[in-house]
Design a protein around this motif. Structure first.
Motif, PDB file in Angstrom:
ATOM      1  N   MET B   1       0.846  -1.202   0.000  1.00 59.57           N
ATOM      2  CA  MET B   1       0.000   0.000   0.000  1.00 59.57           C
ATOM      3  C   MET B   1       0.880   1.251   0.000  1.00 59.57           C
ATOM      4  SD  MET B   1      -3.662  -0.029   1.097  1.00 59.57           S
ATOM      5  CE  MET B   1      -3.396  -1.737   1.095  1.00 59.57           C
ATOM      6  N   ALA B   2       0.549   2.195  -0.855  1.00 57.66           N
ATOM      7  CA  ALA B   2       1.372   3.404  -0.943  1.00 57.66           C
ATOM      8  C   ALA B   2       1.185   4.261   0.299  1.00 57.66           C
ATOM      9  CB  ALA B   2       0.968   4.209  -2.172  1.00 57.66           C
ATOM     10  N   THR B   3       2.268   4.780   0.840  1.00 59.73           N
ATOM     11  CA  THR B   3       2.125   5.743   1.928  1.00 59.73           C
ATOM     12  C   THR B   3       2.318   7.113   1.313  1.00 59.73           C
ATOM     13  OG1 THR B   3       3.659   4.190   2.918  1.00 59.73           O
ATOM     14  CG2 THR B   3       2.634   5.775   4.387  1.00 59.73           C
ATOM     15  N   LEU B   4       1.543   8.051   1.797  1.00 62.40           N
ATOM     16  CA  LEU B   4       1.625   9.392   1.227  1.00 62.40           C
ATOM     17  C   LEU B   4       2.839  10.118   1.774  1.00 62.40           C
ATOM     18  CD1 LEU B   4      -2.007  10.699   1.311  1.00 62.40           C
ATOM     19  CD2 LEU B   4      -0.545  10.409  -0.681  1.00 62.40           C
ATOM     20  N   THR B   5       3.644  10.626   0.904  1.00 63.95           N
ATOM     21  CA  THR B   5       4.773  11.427   1.368  1.00 63.95           C
ATOM     22  C   THR B   5       4.250  12.830   1.660  1.00 63.95           C
ATOM     23  OG1 THR B   5       5.249  12.078  -0.884  1.00 63.95           O
ATOM     24  CG2 THR B   5       6.421  10.163  -0.043  1.00 63.95           C
ATOM     25  N   GLU B   6       4.956  13.536   2.528  1.00 63.45           N
ATOM     26  CA  GLU B   6       4.534  14.890   2.890  1.00 63.45           C
ATOM     27  C   GLU B   6       4.510  15.806   1.670  1.00 63.45           C
ATOM     28  OE1 GLU B   6       3.123  15.911   5.682  1.00 63.45           O
ATOM     29  OE2 GLU B   6       3.281  13.814   6.293  1.00 63.45           O
ATOM     30  N   THR B   7       5.410  15.545   0.735  1.00 69.35           N
ATOM     31  CA  THR B   7       5.451  16.421  -0.439  1.00 69.35           C
ATOM     32  C   THR B   7       4.265  16.177  -1.366  1.00 69.35           C
ATOM     33  OG1 THR B   7       6.925  14.785  -1.378  1.00 69.35           O
ATOM     34  CG2 THR B   7       7.940  16.798  -0.549  1.00 69.35           C
ATOM     35  N   ARG B   8       3.722  14.978  -1.328  1.00 70.01           N
ATOM     36  CA  ARG B   8       2.613  14.634  -2.209  1.00 70.01           C
ATOM     37  C   ARG B   8       1.297  15.212  -1.675  1.00 70.01           C
ATOM     38  NH1 ARG B   8       0.503  14.389  -5.881  1.00 70.01           N
ATOM     39  NH2 ARG B   8      -0.706  12.821  -6.970  1.00 70.01           N
ATOM     40  N   VAL B 175     -24.506   2.067  -4.340  1.00 69.24           N
ATOM     41  CA  VAL B 175     -23.191   1.884  -3.735  1.00 69.24           C
ATOM     42  C   VAL B 175     -22.112   2.427  -4.663  1.00 69.24           C
ATOM     43  CG1 VAL B 175     -21.505   0.128  -3.030  1.00 69.24           C
ATOM     44  CG2 VAL B 175     -23.919  -0.174  -2.456  1.00 69.24           C
ATOM     45  N   VAL B 176     -21.169   3.148  -4.090  1.00 72.57           N
ATOM     46  CA  VAL B 176     -19.941   3.450  -4.818  1.00 72.57           C
ATOM     47  C   VAL B 176     -19.001   2.282  -4.545  1.00 72.57           C
ATOM     48  CG1 VAL B 176     -17.952   4.983  -5.025  1.00 72.57           C
ATOM     49  CG2 VAL B 176     -20.248   5.941  -4.703  1.00 72.57           C
ATOM     50  N   MET B 177     -18.754   1.518  -5.585  1.00 70.87           N
ATOM     51  CA  MET B 177     -17.927   0.326  -5.435  1.00 70.87           C
ATOM     52  C   MET B 177     -16.473   0.730  -5.152  1.00 70.87           C
ATOM     53  SD  MET B 177     -19.888  -2.307  -5.740  1.00 70.87           S
ATOM     54  CE  MET B 177     -18.685  -3.599  -6.078  1.00 70.87           C
ATOM     55  N   PRO B 178     -15.693  -0.182  -4.614  1.00 74.82           N
ATOM     56  CA  PRO B 178     -14.294   0.147  -4.287  1.00 74.82           C
ATOM     57  C   PRO B 178     -13.470   0.659  -5.473  1.00 74.82           C
ATOM     58  CG  PRO B 178     -14.937  -1.804  -3.102  1.00 74.82           C
ATOM     59  CD  PRO B 178     -16.079  -1.480  -4.039  1.00 74.82           C
ATOM     60  N   ASP B 179     -13.947   0.424  -6.718  1.00 76.55           N
ATOM     61  CA  ASP B 179     -13.208   0.982  -7.862  1.00 76.55           C
ATOM     62  C   ASP B 179     -13.815   2.299  -8.345  1.00 76.55           C
ATOM     63  OD1 ASP B 179     -15.560   0.228  -9.073  1.00 76.55           O
ATOM     64  OD2 ASP B 179     -14.644  -1.154 -10.522  1.00 76.55           O
ATOM     65  N   LYS B 448     -15.021 -11.131  -0.642  1.00 77.85           N
ATOM     66  CA  LYS B 448     -14.474  -9.775  -0.531  1.00 77.85           C
ATOM     67  C   LYS B 448     -13.718  -9.401  -1.807  1.00 77.85           C
ATOM     68  CE  LYS B 448     -11.238  -6.922   2.014  1.00 77.85           C
ATOM     69  NZ  LYS B 448     -10.285  -6.858   3.129  1.00 77.85           N
ATOM     70  N   ASP B 449     -12.959 -10.346  -2.350  1.00 80.26           N
ATOM     71  CA  ASP B 449     -12.190 -10.055  -3.561  1.00 80.26           C
ATOM     72  C   ASP B 449     -13.097  -9.720  -4.747  1.00 80.26           C
ATOM     73  OD1 ASP B 449      -9.859 -10.412  -2.172  1.00 80.26           O
ATOM     74  OD2 ASP B 449      -9.502 -12.453  -2.880  1.00 80.26           O
ATOM     75  N   ALA B 450     -14.307 -10.276  -4.749  1.00 74.65           N
ATOM     76  CA  ALA B 450     -15.237  -9.952  -5.838  1.00 74.65           C
ATOM     77  C   ALA B 450     -15.681  -8.491  -5.752  1.00 74.65           C
ATOM     78  CB  ALA B 450     -16.452 -10.882  -5.799  1.00 74.65           C
ATOM     79  N   PHE B 451     -15.858  -7.990  -4.534  1.00 75.27           N
ATOM     80  CA  PHE B 451     -16.287  -6.603  -4.359  1.00 75.27           C
ATOM     81  C   PHE B 451     -15.099  -5.638  -4.359  1.00 75.27           C
ATOM     82  CE2 PHE B 451     -20.112  -8.609  -2.742  1.00 75.27           C
ATOM     83  CZ  PHE B 451     -21.123  -7.690  -2.939  1.00 75.27           C
ATOM     84  N   ASN B 452     -14.033  -6.039  -3.704  1.00 74.50           N
ATOM     85  CA  ASN B 452     -12.969  -5.118  -3.316  1.00 74.50           C
ATOM     86  C   ASN B 452     -11.614  -5.740  -3.655  1.00 74.50           C
ATOM     87  OD1 ASN B 452     -11.442  -3.196  -1.887  1.00 74.50           O
ATOM     88  ND2 ASN B 452     -12.127  -3.871   0.128  1.00 74.50           N
ATOM     89  N   PRO B 453     -11.369  -5.974  -4.976  1.00 74.93           N
ATOM     90  CA  PRO B 453     -10.196  -6.770  -5.356  1.00 74.93           C
ATOM     91  C   PRO B 453      -8.863  -6.141  -4.951  1.00 74.93           C
ATOM     92  CG  PRO B 453     -11.309  -5.883  -7.308  1.00 74.93           C
ATOM     93  CD  PRO B 453     -12.182  -5.586  -6.137  1.00 74.93           C
ATOM     94  N   ARG B 454      -8.771  -4.802  -4.953  1.00 72.21           N
ATOM     95  CA  ARG B 454      -7.478  -4.195  -4.603  1.00 72.21           C
ATOM     96  C   ARG B 454      -7.302  -4.045  -3.095  1.00 72.21           C
ATOM     97  NH1 ARG B 454      -6.089   1.128  -7.842  1.00 72.21           N
ATOM     98  NH2 ARG B 454      -4.033   0.685  -6.954  1.00 72.21           N
ATOM     99  N   GLY B 455      -8.389  -4.265  -2.356  1.00 75.74           N
ATOM    100  CA  GLY B 455      -8.273  -4.179  -0.901  1.00 75.74           C
ATOM    101  C   GLY B 455      -8.079  -2.772  -0.368  1.00 75.74           C
ATOM    102  N   LEU B 456      -8.362  -1.752  -1.203  1.00 78.34           N
ATOM    103  CA  LEU B 456      -8.151  -0.371  -0.737  1.00 78.34           C
ATOM    104  C   LEU B 456      -9.295   0.115   0.148  1.00 78.34           C
ATOM    105  CD1 LEU B 456      -6.796   1.387  -3.973  1.00 78.34           C
ATOM    106  CD2 LEU B 456      -5.522   0.768  -1.900  1.00 78.34           C
ATOM    107  N   CYS B 457     -10.450  -0.545   0.030  1.00 71.85           N
ATOM    108  CA  CYS B 457     -11.642  -0.091   0.743  1.00 71.85           C
ATOM    109  C   CYS B 457     -11.669  -0.717   2.142  1.00 71.85           C
ATOM    110  CB  CYS B 457     -12.876  -0.479  -0.070  1.00 71.85           C
ATOM    111  SG  CYS B 457     -14.421   0.083   0.622  1.00 71.85           S
ATOM    112  N   ASN B 458     -11.417   0.103   3.140  1.00 70.22           N
ATOM    113  CA  ASN B 458     -11.412  -0.291   4.555  1.00 70.22           C
ATOM    114  C   ASN B 458     -10.544  -1.519   4.856  1.00 70.22           C
ATOM    115  OD1 ASN B 458     -11.992   0.054   7.212  1.00 70.22           O
ATOM    116  ND2 ASN B 458     -14.102  -0.685   7.097  1.00 70.22           N
ATOM    117  N   PRO B 459      -9.244  -1.397   4.617  1.00 68.29           N
ATOM    118  CA  PRO B 459      -8.363  -2.538   4.875  1.00 68.29           C
ATOM    119  C   PRO B 459      -8.188  -2.802   6.369  1.00 68.29           C
ATOM    120  CG  PRO B 459      -7.093  -0.592   4.286  1.00 68.29           C
ATOM    121  CD  PRO B 459      -8.532  -0.226   4.085  1.00 68.29           C
ATOM    122  N   GLY B 460      -7.753  -4.023   6.665  1.00 69.15           N
ATOM    123  CA  GLY B 460      -7.381  -4.360   8.047  1.00 69.15           C
ATOM    124  C   GLY B 460      -8.548  -4.725   8.944  1.00 69.15           C
TER     125      GLY B 460
END
Ligand SMILES: Cc1cc2nc3c(=O)[nH]c(=O)nc-3n(C[C@H](O)[C@H](O)[C@H](O)COP(=O)(O)OP(=O)(O)OC[C@H]3O[C@@H](n4cnc5c(N)ncnc54)[C@H](O)[C@@H]3O)c2cc1C
Lengths: 437, 491
Positions: B1-8, B175-179, B448-460
């Motif tokens: 997962m990308a972490t946001l740099t302060e410059t970004r 619903v706004v899907m995870p993509d 879950k992978d069918a709905f949210n394949p990249r796992g960006l939507c509410n991970p963990g």
């Protein structure tokens, strides 16, 4: 070893049917390669694993009462008959729950529960034949769904054999449970496309002290529609509110009035009495006759009244619409059929907007074109009101003239992704369900 | 997962502002702190941005941006959740639904309403109340929690016994899907076409996408209500009475149990008329037709007496009824008088196992040198042991957690569940294997992978945990704002 030999090794020679023994298991004119009758959950898992290895599709089969629903299969493959898994595993009245194997018939399950003062509040037609697993997979329901809901509201736990031959549990045996995703919901109404249901835990209800079904006749469908609206807005708590047109009422042996509301009540005796009296005042104001009691046997025949109106139906469609437009959907639908020279019969669980319509042509081999045209027009009407409509039974020529299932749009793409995740080789009832899953 | 740099971050902030407006984005550290936890203040995690969209299109644009950047996002309602479900465990965006709080449509003939997810639960009942309707699912937090949060957690409440939980009242969702695609699951009619996607979405704890419109059923208010209080010398008798009522063919609207510790705390604080010396009391409510109400009440009284109730009384009028419910509902405020903090558990068991499990809960908590108050949805078998403790005493919090895990194990052993209404979130993710096998969890993961394949939507969340930057303790418990304002209690 051939697949058949492997299957025989799993379930024994006597429980693998081939050749002429397969006549009961023909699906839409296609004879399967074999039918296999497992006697345990482990046997189901082994069968599924073997079929997957060899790439043979599987058709899970309960009582066969809804096997004709859906698109015709490209290849019938292996019929997996679950009727030997018919045990009531557990029934604890104090918990109001029961666990049973998928192959138990609804009638047998209800009889066992009734003996201890309870029932499963799901009343699909054909209870003597329909199995618990099949009813869940087909999301079948009956008139009492008006008050008690459908399988999704009653199924709290499920055991399925998935496409990879694993035995998987979802939900549990407690009435309230939010741990993990709601897998029982996923399998209700999935028509065997995501896994083979082998065991289910359901919520029960106590048997009511009293129950009564009454009929109210109307001279005009639209008056029945007004009465329906007033009834739903009243203080009454009916457990069923069905609407029948003339042919459907006739099929139940009632006078074929243009519209008949069949209304059920349950509870304490005094509550049933009061509600029937109150119903009279609600309906008489809208032109209804005085409520007349119906025989208890009528309950079981309400859901199939429109089918039973004709000896040789040409097609059956199920429409989901808003309750407020049920009467007009019936009225316009019948006109649509008449314009094309066809007869129709309509019945509805009107309070929840669930209609069943049967078409009939006056010919032994009717031309499928006008039949399909009427079905398309019915579907368009349901869609215009935010609903949907699917063909639940029709001969092959009609099924090839229009999509059996309604169009699910963007949600259909999500359904395909779910199917691809759970059955990547597409071997569980392939191609028969919504969006081609 | 990308972490946001302060410059970004500044560039991203400008893009977010272009979508939701300058007033719709928070990123200052003190602003972010407000959103670091939910009602379970044991866990904390900081987001990079909080955004406040006002439409589904804005939500979709934000989600597409998150996808482009590969950063996680999570929807947040009122933040009253009790499992850490809305925490940004891996940073990224918190998408607050609080500006989408309108009742869009009410159709009384068809008994449905279309609402936005940020609508507060009770406000829907207020909106339809004048016409004699209400929205049935009634979590105790209903003055603050949102319908969106309710559908994500499949919330229940005292009246769930008769009327069912949230999922039994939801027909469709936009619903706004995870993509970022906007999709309708179900609709206004009772039966969805194809798989029951609304049924599967409800209870998915924000991991299947973000609901932006919700079609719910509204119900006619019942003609009559009757409330009964049954008082017991021994807690087992009260537990037995619960099954006795059910076995007599009665389904009350609610059956709530309150134990002695709770009764005494409530009486000290508010004086609601519960007998202080009772070991337990059952608060039972019937509703429905006027006709037959007395007959049903007589049956309830008989069942309670047979189970050994020393006293059974019926609320004579609405004032008495409100007072009895106040006793039940103000238990939290009352615990505040006997303990600086408490942790609420949320197990479910088959009703018939209540006598055994309540005994075990009390033993377990005592063995850890702690006290517990029980006040819960007995009719559903949904336990809420409230373990009392002092967060300033070193080691006490760890003992609470240990006792909690043992209680969950007992629930699992008797065939129950580790959550009846609060959800798994972060809190119970590691307890999932108590009740689910690896194969069960693998199937959930595929769903879950069918709905949210990249796992960006509410991970963990929900699944036994992977690495995340959640903080736990040390001085963990803080009352939620709605509790300190006296708006709700936590069960
Ligand atoms: C004092 C108190 C009493 C409580 N009593 C009860 C009770 O009786 N019964 C009960 O069930 N719960 C109860 N709860 C728990 C909590 O109120 C519920 O879980 C509630 O549903 C959470 O709603 P929320 O708006 O606060 O959601 P949040 O806490 O903001 O979020 C909860 C979850 O919902 C997700 N979510 C929020 N909005 C959306 C959306 N639009 N789309 C998709 N996902 C979304 C979040 O990502 C998160 O996973 C109580 C909590 C407190 C503090």
């Amino acid at each position: 070893m051939s697949l058949l030999d492997k299957l025989r090794a799993v379930v024994g020679q006597a429980h693998v049917l081939t050749g002429v023994e397969l006549s009961r298991y023909v699906i839409e004119g296609r004879t399967p390669e074999a039918a296999v009758l497992p006697g345990s959950v482990d046997e189901v898992a082994a069968i599924v694993a073997h079929a997957m290895e060899t790439g043979v599709p599987i058709v899970p089969w309960g009582g066969g009462s809804a096997i004709g629903v859906g698109a015709p299969p490209a290849r019938a493959g292996l019929v997996l008959v679950l009727t030997r898994l018919d045990a009531l595993v557990e029934h604890e009245p104090g918990d109001l729950t029961a666990t049973a194997q998928a192959g138990i018939t609804i009638a047998a399950l209800q009889a066992a529960l009734r003996a201890r003062g309870q029932w499963l509040s799901l009343d699909p037609s054909d209870a003597a034949r329909a199995t618990l697993g099949g009813v869940l997979a087909a999301n079948a329901s009956g008139p009492r769904r008006h008050l008690y809901g459908t399988a999704r509201d009653l199924l709290i736990g499920v055991t399925v054999v998935t496409a990879d031959g694993a035995v998987v549990h979802g939900g549990g045996k407690v009435v309230k449970n939010v741990a993990g995703y709601d897998l029982p919901k996923l399998f209700v109404g999935s028509f065997g496309t995501l896994g083979v249901i082998v065991e289910a835990t359901v919520k029960l209800r106590p048997l009511p002290d009293a129950e009564r079904l009454v009929a109210v006749r109307f001279e005009r469908l639209q008056d029945a529609g007004v009465a329906l609206r007033n009834l739903l807005g009243s203080d009454l708590i009916p457990n069923a509110v069905d609407l029948l047109d003339g042919p459907s009422a006739g099929a139940l042996g009632l006078p074929a009035a243009p519209a008949t509301l069949a209304v059920g009540f349950d509870g304490l005796g005094e509550q049933v009495d009061w509600q029937v009296a109150e119903l009279a005042t609600v309906v008489v104001r809208c032109g209804g006759a005085k409520p007349a009691p119906l025989a208890a046997e009528t309950w079981a025949r309400l859901a199939s009244a429109s089918r039973d109106a004709f000896d040789t139906p040409a097609a059956v469609m199920t429409l989901s619409v808003l309750p407020a437009v049920v009467a007009e959907t019936m009225e316009h639908g019948a006109q649509t059929a008449r314009k094309r020279g066809l007869m129709s019969a309509w019945c509805a669980h009107a309070g929840v907007g669930h209609l069943t319509a049967t078409l009939c042509a006056d010919a032994p081999r009717p031309d499928p074109a006008p039949i399909a045209a009427v079905l398309e027009e019915w579907r368009a009407a349901a869609r215009a009101g935010g609903g949907h409509a699917s063909v639940t039974w029709a001969p092959l020529p009609v099924k090839s003239a229009l999509p059996v299932w309604d169009e699910a749009g963007a949600a259909g793409r999500l359904m395909k992704r779910i199917k691809a995740q759970l059955d990547p080789n597409n071997l569980l009832n392939p191609g028969r369900f919504v969006g081609g899953v | 997962m990308a972490t946001l740099t302060e410059t970004r971050k500044p560039a991203l902030r400008r893009e977010l502002e272009a979508i939701v407006g300058t007033s719709g984005v928070l990123s200052e550290p003190d602003e972010l702190l407000v959103y670091e936890s939910d009602g379970l203040t044991l866990f904390r995690a900081l987001a990079d941005f909080i955004v406040f969209p006002t439409s589904a299109e804005q939500v979709a644009a934000v989600v597409r941006l998150a996808n482009r950047e590969g950063i996680p996002f999570v929807a947040r309602g009122a933040g009253t959740g009790l499992a850490g479900g809305c925490l940004p465990t891996e940073g990224g965006l918190v998408i607050s639904m609080m500006r989408m709080n309108r009742v869009l449509e009410v159709d009384y003939d068809n008994q449905i309403a279309v609402v936005e997810p940020g609508l507060v639960n009770l406000h829907l009942s207020w909106a339809v109340g004048p016409r004699g309707f209400y929205y049935a699912p009634d979590p105790s937090s209903q003055q603050a929690c949102t319908i969106g949060g309710n559908i994500a957690t499949n919330s229940g409440g005292p009246h769930t016994l008769k009327y069912g939980v949230t999922v039994n009242h939801v027909l469709g969702l936009e619903v706004v899907m995870p993509d970022g695609e906007i999709v309708w699951l179900g609709g206004k009619t009772r039966d969805a076409l194809g798989y029951d996607l609304p049924g599967v979405f409800v209870g998915s704890e924000g991991t299947f996408g973000i609901a932006t419109k919700i079609v719910v059923r509204i119900l006619k208010k019942p003609q009559a209500v009757k409330t009964v209080l049954a008082v017991f010398e021994r807690i087992e008798q009260a537990s037995v009475a619960v099954s006795a009522i059910i076995a007599r063919g009665l389904v009350p609207a609610a059956v709530e149990m309150i134990d002695q510790l709770t009764i005494q705390a409530v009486e000290d604080a508010f004086g609601c008329g519960y007998p202080r010396d009772a070991a337990a009391a059952l608060l039972i409510e019937l509703d429905g037709l006027v006709v037959g109400m007395d007959t049903q009440a007589e049956r309830i009284v008989a069942a309670c007496r047979e189970a050994g109730a020393r006293e059974v009384r019926t609320a004579a009028d609405e004032t008495q009824r409100q007072l009895l419910w106040k006793g039940r509902k103000s238990a939290f405020g009352a615990y505040g008088r006997v303990s600086p903090a408490y942790m609420v558990m949320d197990g479910v068991i088959p009703r018939t196992r209540l006598p055994y499990v309540i005994g075990r809960v009390n033993e377990i908590v005592a063995a850890h040198g702690l006290r517990v108050g029980n006040v819960f949805h007995a009719g559903d078998g949904n336990l809420h042991p409230n373990i009392l403790y002092d967060p300033r005493k070193p080691g006490e919090e760890a003992r609470v957690m240990a006792a909690g895990a043992e209680i969950m194990k007992v629930c699992a052993e008797v065939g129950g569940s580790i959550s009846g209404e609060h959800g798994i979130g972060i809190e119970k993710a590691d307890f999932m294997p108590f009740i689910f096998s690896a194969a069960d969890l693998a199937l959930m993961q595929r769903l879950k992978d069918a709905f949210n394949p990249r796992g960006l939507c509410n991970p963990g969340k929900v699944f036994p945990t992977r690495k995340s930057c959640v903080e736990i303790g040390p001085v963990a418990y803080r009352p939620h704002a709605i509790e300190t304002q006296g708006l709700a209690q936590r069960f």
